[in-house]
Scaffold this motif. Structure first.
Motif, mmCIF file in Angstrom:
data_model
loop_
_atom_site.group_PDB
_atom_site.id
_atom_site.type_symbol
_atom_site.label_atom_id
_atom_site.label_comp_id
_atom_site.label_asym_id
_atom_site.label_seq_id
_atom_site.Cartn_x
_atom_site.Cartn_y
_atom_site.Cartn_z
ATOM 1 N N THR A 62 0.789 -1.181 -0.027
ATOM 2 C CA THR A 62 -0.038 0.041 -0.119
ATOM 3 C C THR A 62 0.900 1.347 -0.001
ATOM 4 N N ASP A 63 2.100 1.194 0.222
ATOM 5 C CA ASP A 63 2.985 2.423 0.268
ATOM 6 C C ASP A 63 3.691 2.489 -0.990
ATOM 7 N N LEU A 64 3.610 1.769 -2.050
ATOM 8 C CA LEU A 64 4.318 1.874 -3.319
ATOM 9 C C LEU A 64 4.046 3.280 -4.056
ATOM 10 N N THR A 65 4.916 3.853 -4.582
ATOM 11 C CA THR A 65 5.055 4.999 -5.427
ATOM 12 C C THR A 65 4.834 4.617 -6.889
ATOM 13 N N ASP A 66 4.625 5.313 -7.806
ATOM 14 C CA ASP A 66 4.675 5.080 -9.145
ATOM 15 C C ASP A 66 6.037 4.884 -9.631
ATOM 16 N N ASP A 67 6.943 5.407 -9.037
ATOM 17 C CA ASP A 67 8.376 5.105 -9.251
ATOM 18 C C ASP A 67 8.739 3.774 -8.934
ATOM 19 N N ASP A 68 8.213 3.297 -7.661
ATOM 20 C CA ASP A 68 8.625 1.849 -7.171
ATOM 21 C C ASP A 68 7.936 0.953 -8.241
ATOM 22 N N VAL A 69 6.751 1.217 -8.525
ATOM 23 C CA VAL A 69 6.075 0.333 -9.706
ATOM 24 C C VAL A 69 6.872 0.310 -10.953
ATOM 25 N N ARG A 70 7.338 1.345 -11.502
ATOM 26 C CA ARG A 70 8.203 1.424 -12.489
ATOM 27 C C ARG A 70 9.620 0.475 -12.296
ATOM 28 N N VAL A 71 10.208 0.751 -11.280
ATOM 29 C CA VAL A 71 11.495 -0.083 -10.986
ATOM 30 C C VAL A 71 10.870 -1.595 -10.657
ATOM 31 N N MET A 72 9.851 -1.905 -10.153
ATOM 32 C CA MET A 72 9.521 -3.051 -9.952
ATOM 33 C C MET A 72 9.240 -3.983 -11.558
ATOM 34 N N TYR A 73 8.467 -3.256 -12.232
ATOM 35 C CA TYR A 73 8.599 -3.755 -13.760
ATOM 36 C C TYR A 73 9.945 -4.148 -14.293
ATOM 37 N N ARG A 74 10.516 -2.877 -14.103
ATOM 38 C CA ARG A 74 12.007 -3.199 -14.909
ATOM 39 C C ARG A 74 12.931 -4.276 -14.480
ATOM 40 N N VAL A 75 12.797 -4.382 -13.034
ATOM 41 C CA VAL A 75 13.579 -5.703 -12.205
ATOM 42 C C VAL A 75 13.018 -7.018 -12.761
ATOM 43 N N VAL A 76 11.663 -7.168 -12.744
ATOM 44 C CA VAL A 76 11.003 -8.415 -13.167
ATOM 45 C C VAL A 76 11.621 -8.697 -14.578
ATOM 46 N N ASP A 77 11.424 -7.527 -15.383
ATOM 47 C CA ASP A 77 11.811 -7.804 -16.638
ATOM 48 C C ASP A 77 13.306 -8.265 -17.242
ATOM 49 N N THR A 78 13.940 -7.428 -16.349
ATOM 50 C CA THR A 78 15.627 -7.569 -16.591
ATOM 51 C C THR A 78 15.890 -8.761 -16.093
ATOM 52 N N VAL A 79 15.514 -9.142 -14.995
ATOM 53 C CA VAL A 79 16.073 -10.383 -14.356
ATOM 54 C C VAL A 79 15.398 -11.445 -15.229
#
Length: 110
Positions: A62-79
């Motif tokens: 519940t504390d995630l920001t839009d920037d956090d969400v972008r990083v999460m997508y990038r990490v999942v995709d990169t890994v």
């Protein structure tokens, strides 16, 4: 921000992909940046993305920001791009393993 179902799926993908604990990742980032005579401050060790992954691991969904969400997508995709599930990790792929570990994924971890 993503809708709640999309965010829930991303949260699960991210935590499945990032298989290192926040303590393991923090320690790795410090070791990775340590020099022969110096060690970075804990809050400054590692890459910006590695630090962001560490911050996300310490948050509630519940504390995630839009920037956090972008990083999460990038990490999942990169890994996902770097890991071949059919291919067992090999000891000589140290550089690849270290890059993955900087994102919170240790390919040698079960």
């Amino acid at each position: 921000m993503a809708d709640s179902l999309e965010l829930e799926a991303l949260w699960e993908d991210f935590h499945r992909t990032v298989n290192m604990t926040s303590q393991e990742l923090a320690a790795w980032l410090r070791v990775r940046d340590a020099g022969e005579e110096t060690e970075p401050l804990p809050d400054e060790a590692g890459t910006a993305t590695g630090q962001h992954v560490l911050a996300i691991l310490q948050k509630r969904r519940t504390d995630l920001t839009d920037d956090d969400v972008r990083v999460m997508y990038r990490v999942v995709d990169t890994v996902g791009d770097l890991v071949d599930v059919a291919d067992e990790p090999e000891p000589e792929s140290t550089r690849r393993r270290h890059r993955l570990m900087t994102l919170g994924h240790d390919p040698l971890k079960p």
